[in-house]
Design an enzyme around this catalytic site. Sequence first.
Site, short mmCIF file in Angstrom:
data_model
loop_
_atom_site.label_atom_id
_atom_site.label_comp_id
_atom_site.label_asym_id
_atom_site.label_seq_id
_atom_site.Cartn_x
_atom_site.Cartn_y
_atom_site.Cartn_z
CG ASP A 67 -34.15 1.12 -5.43
OD1 ASP A 67 -33.05 1.68 -5.27
OD2 ASP A 67 -35.17 1.44 -4.81
CG ASP A 125 -33.59 1.87 6.00
OD1 ASP A 125 -33.03 2.91 5.61
OD2 ASP A 125 -33.32 0.73 5.55
#
Length: 240
Positions: free
Chosen positions: A12, A132
Amino acid sequence: MFPTFEVVPAVDMQDGEVVQLVQGEKGTETTYGDPVDAAEKWVEGGAETLHLVDLDGAFDGERKNAAAVESILGAVDVEVQLGGGIRTATDATDLLSRGVDRVILGTAAIENPDIVAEISEEYPGSVMVSLDAKDGEVLVSGWTESTGLDPAEAATRYEELSAGAILFTDVDVEGRMEGVQTGPVRRVAEAVEIPVVASGGVASVDDIRTLRDAGASAVVVGSALYQGAFSLSEAVDALD
């Protein structure tokens, strides 16, 4: 895609560095250095796929870590899936033409489901739709807005639109390293035939086995690897 179960390390990126967030919230990040160094480390440890996320793109809608992504593509020879700030079919096909194996679409797929079919027509199997979920509802815009969508029902919809895989992130446990929840993953995996990649909460090798047994085809691991809860090679060996 994922003919056998895989542990997929996360890279990330924020402001050109590798970070890990807690619950996806800005200001909670811990920094772990150069993205290329991280990518090479995970490949040396046995990764067959890397999971790249441009967090600046996810939050701001503009991909700001393109140079780091290009460097990673040039440095490693494994499959790469990329998400964060990919808002149009043109964005996606440009990345796929540059060597990204799969694009991860979250907000864009929720706002315009037909984008999945559009990209898949030119690059079959290349779209991974990111669902998500928190409290049983799909979130968008960097986990800041609830859609009211049920993740299992949404997964079925995107499979019909030719998505190649579903990335299911359990936001309730994401980044906490307190263990995983199998129920939400199992519901999504049972709803579709395409691979479901699980993410969120992994703190041990046992958590990885648990997600595999719940029907996941792969699991994305971030904090547990970066904090040294276990090594990638330990996870791979344990699964073998």
